[in-house]
Design a protein around this motif. Structure first.
Motif, PDB file in Angstrom:
ATOM      1  N   GLY A   2      18.993  29.460  47.642  1.00 31.60           N
ATOM      2  CA  GLY A   2      19.171  30.844  47.235  1.00 31.60           C
ATOM      3  C   GLY A   2      20.355  30.961  46.301  1.00 31.60           C
ATOM      4  O   GLY A   2      21.112  30.010  46.119  1.00 31.60           O
ATOM      5  N   GLU A   3      20.514  32.164  45.717  1.00 37.98           N
ATOM      6  CA  GLU A   3      21.545  32.328  44.699  1.00 37.98           C
ATOM      7  C   GLU A   3      22.644  33.306  45.068  1.00 37.98           C
ATOM      8  O   GLU A   3      23.557  33.531  44.288  1.00 37.98           O
ATOM      9  CB  GLU A   3      20.908  32.753  43.377  1.00 37.98           C
ATOM     10  CG  GLU A   3      20.146  34.057  43.446  1.00 37.98           C
ATOM     11  CD  GLU A   3      19.448  34.391  42.137  1.00 37.98           C
ATOM     12  OE1 GLU A   3      19.134  35.577  41.927  1.00 37.98           O
ATOM     13  OE2 GLU A   3      19.248  33.463  41.322  1.00 37.98           O
ATOM     14  N   ASP A   4      22.588  33.900  46.258  1.00 41.22           N
ATOM     15  CA  ASP A   4      23.687  34.772  46.663  1.00 41.22           C
ATOM     16  C   ASP A   4      23.711  34.905  48.181  1.00 41.22           C
ATOM     17  O   ASP A   4      22.775  34.513  48.882  1.00 41.22           O
ATOM     18  CB  ASP A   4      23.583  36.153  46.000  1.00 41.22           C
ATOM     19  CG  ASP A   4      22.304  36.889  46.357  1.00 41.22           C
ATOM     20  OD1 ASP A   4      22.095  37.161  47.559  1.00 41.22           O
ATOM     21  OD2 ASP A   4      21.513  37.185  45.445  1.00 41.22           O
ATOM     22  N   GLY A   5      24.808  35.473  48.681  1.00 45.83           N
ATOM     23  CA  GLY A   5      25.002  35.586  50.115  1.00 45.83           C
ATOM     24  C   GLY A   5      23.981  36.452  50.808  1.00 45.83           C
ATOM     25  O   GLY A   5      23.694  36.252  51.993  1.00 45.83           O
ATOM     26  N   GLU A   6      23.404  37.417  50.087  1.00 47.84           N
ATOM     27  CA  GLU A   6      22.390  38.284  50.688  1.00 47.84           C
ATOM     28  C   GLU A   6      21.148  37.490  51.088  1.00 47.84           C
ATOM     29  O   GLU A   6      20.510  37.773  52.105  1.00 47.84           O
ATOM     30  CB  GLU A   6      22.001  39.397  49.711  1.00 47.84           C
ATOM     31  CG  GLU A   6      22.996  40.534  49.653  1.00 47.84           C
ATOM     32  CD  GLU A   6      22.489  41.697  48.822  1.00 47.84           C
ATOM     33  OE1 GLU A   6      23.082  42.780  48.895  1.00 47.84           O
ATOM     34  OE2 GLU A   6      21.475  41.522  48.103  1.00 47.84           O
ATOM     35  N   GLN A   7      20.810  36.506  50.278  1.00 48.00           N
ATOM     36  CA  GLN A   7      19.623  35.706  50.556  1.00 48.00           C
ATOM     37  C   GLN A   7      19.848  34.726  51.706  1.00 48.00           C
ATOM     38  O   GLN A   7      18.889  34.276  52.338  1.00 48.00           O
ATOM     39  CB  GLN A   7      19.206  34.934  49.305  1.00 48.00           C
ATOM     40  CG  GLN A   7      18.743  35.804  48.152  1.00 48.00           C
ATOM     41  CD  GLN A   7      18.330  34.976  46.951  1.00 48.00           C
ATOM     42  OE1 GLN A   7      18.388  33.759  46.960  1.00 48.00           O
ATOM     43  NE2 GLN A   7      17.897  35.655  45.899  1.00 48.00           N
ATOM     44  N   ALA A   8      21.097  34.393  51.959  1.00 45.16           N
ATOM     45  CA  ALA A   8      21.401  33.358  52.955  1.00 45.16           C
ATOM     46  C   ALA A   8      20.844  33.710  54.328  1.00 45.16           C
ATOM     47  O   ALA A   8      20.213  32.871  54.982  1.00 45.16           O
ATOM     48  CB  ALA A   8      22.914  33.132  53.029  1.00 45.16           C
ATOM     49  N   LEU A   9      21.069  34.935  54.779  1.00 45.97           N
ATOM     50  CA  LEU A   9      20.626  35.330  56.113  1.00 45.97           C
ATOM     51  C   LEU A   9      19.110  35.249  56.250  1.00 45.97           C
ATOM     52  O   LEU A   9      18.583  34.733  57.246  1.00 45.97           O
ATOM     53  CB  LEU A   9      21.104  36.745  56.437  1.00 45.97           C
ATOM     54  CG  LEU A   9      20.821  37.250  57.859  1.00 45.97           C
ATOM     55  CD1 LEU A   9      21.450  36.333  58.885  1.00 45.97           C
ATOM     56  CD2 LEU A   9      21.329  38.673  58.028  1.00 45.97           C
ATOM     57  N   ALA A  10      18.386  35.736  55.236  1.00 48.01           N
ATOM     58  CA  ALA A  10      16.925  35.703  55.280  1.00 48.01           C
ATOM     59  C   ALA A  10      16.414  34.264  55.312  1.00 48.01           C
ATOM     60  O   ALA A  10      15.457  33.946  56.038  1.00 48.01           O
ATOM     61  CB  ALA A  10      16.345  36.445  54.077  1.00 48.01           C
ATOM     62  N   LEU A  11      17.049  33.381  54.542  1.00 54.23           N
ATOM     63  CA  LEU A  11      16.612  31.988  54.506  1.00 54.23           C
ATOM     64  C   LEU A  11      16.898  31.279  55.820  1.00 54.23           C
ATOM     65  O   LEU A  11      16.109  30.434  56.264  1.00 54.23           O
ATOM     66  CB  LEU A  11      17.305  31.263  53.349  1.00 54.23           C
ATOM     67  CG  LEU A  11      16.869  31.698  51.950  1.00 54.23           C
ATOM     68  CD1 LEU A  11      17.715  31.018  50.887  1.00 54.23           C
ATOM     69  CD2 LEU A  11      15.388  31.396  51.728  1.00 54.23           C
ATOM     70  N   VAL A  12      18.007  31.611  56.453  1.00 47.37           N
ATOM     71  CA  VAL A  12      18.318  31.012  57.752  1.00 47.37           C
ATOM     72  C   VAL A  12      17.333  31.496  58.804  1.00 47.37           C
ATOM     73  O   VAL A  12      16.854  30.722  59.649  1.00 47.37           O
ATOM     74  CB  VAL A  12      19.766  31.349  58.170  1.00 47.37           C
ATOM     75  CG1 VAL A  12      20.021  30.929  59.616  1.00 47.37           C
ATOM     76  CG2 VAL A  12      20.749  30.635  57.247  1.00 47.37           C
TER      77      VAL A  12
END
Length: 234
Positions: free
Chosen positions: A39-49
């Motif tokens: 992902g490219e930002d912190g917002e995407q991190a939670l969804a990917l985890v």
């Protein structure tokens, strides 16, 4: 807790695609690494985890929208078993201190070589902690300075003034040289260049040092060596 019988699942979060591609190519060199998402930002991190449940997240510290420290704090609160390895261009010890307070398991400079990246992911993925050797050296110098300024700080930090002596009772002379260069912040590649030995030989020396000192990673080895007066902080 990570199961050593399966591959380490990795998510990369960084806003520079070329950097992500470079990191993926390095990680692909290891058979037991699987990059499952990016992902490219912190917002995407939670969804990917939430979707992939990785073992390790490589997280850039400076990103738009939600930065790496904010994302790490949120992730650790919701998924305490996830291990976050911060990627940064900053070698200042204040950054490391703030990052570790968020719950991150490691701090790696973006100037790292392939060997450092692979080692860091292995250590963090197996439940350990990893701090880039250059940053470790800066942290230790800062702690030593505080300890010298105030005896109370020295007792709290755990460092004490001891006579410098090489640990020849447990390490070979070559291993002592490698240990000193580790304290100086050298990577495996740099140690090999300084001692005119191969990087593979350096890896073997480092593994022997960790085993003989009964520690889990380079950071612990360096800290214990300074406490015991086995190396010089220069």
């Amino acid at each position: 807790m990570f199961n050593k019988d399966r591959n380490i699942r990795i998510v990369i979060i960084d806003d520079h695609q070329l950097f992500r591609e470079g990191v993926k190519r390095i990680l692909a060199m290891e058979d037991n690494f699987d990059v499952v998402a990016e992902g490219e930002d912190g917002e995407q991190a939670l969804a990917l985890v939430e979707e992939h449940r990785p073992d390790v997240i490589l997280m850039d510290i400076n990103m738009p929208k939600v930065n790496g420290m904010e994302a790490t704090r949120d992730l650790i609160q919701k998924y305490p078993d996830v291990k976050v390895l911060i990627l940064s261009i900053h070698d200042d010890e204040s950054y490391v201190t703030h990052v570790l307070k968020t719950g991150a398991a490691g701090y790696l400079l973006k100037e790292m070589d392939a060997d450092a990246l692979i080692q860091a992911v292995k250590v963090v993925g197996e439940g350990g902690a990893y701090i880039h050797p250059k940053v470790t050296h800066n942290l230790i110098k800062d702690y030593r300075r505080l300890a010298n300024e105030d005896e109370t700080d020295a007792s709290e930090i755990g460092f004490r003034e001891v006579e410098y002596r090489k640990p020849l009772h447990i390490l070979t002379r070559r291993e002592c040289e490698v240990l000193q260069l580790m304290t100086d912040g050298y990577s495996n590649r740099m140690i090999g260049e300084a001692l005119y030995i191969s990087e593979k030989t350096v890896k073997n020396h480092v593994s022997n040092i960790l085993q003989k000192m009964s520690v889990n990673d380079r950071t612990q080895a360096v800290v214990e060596s300074i406490k015991n007066g086995w190396v010089m902080v220069r």
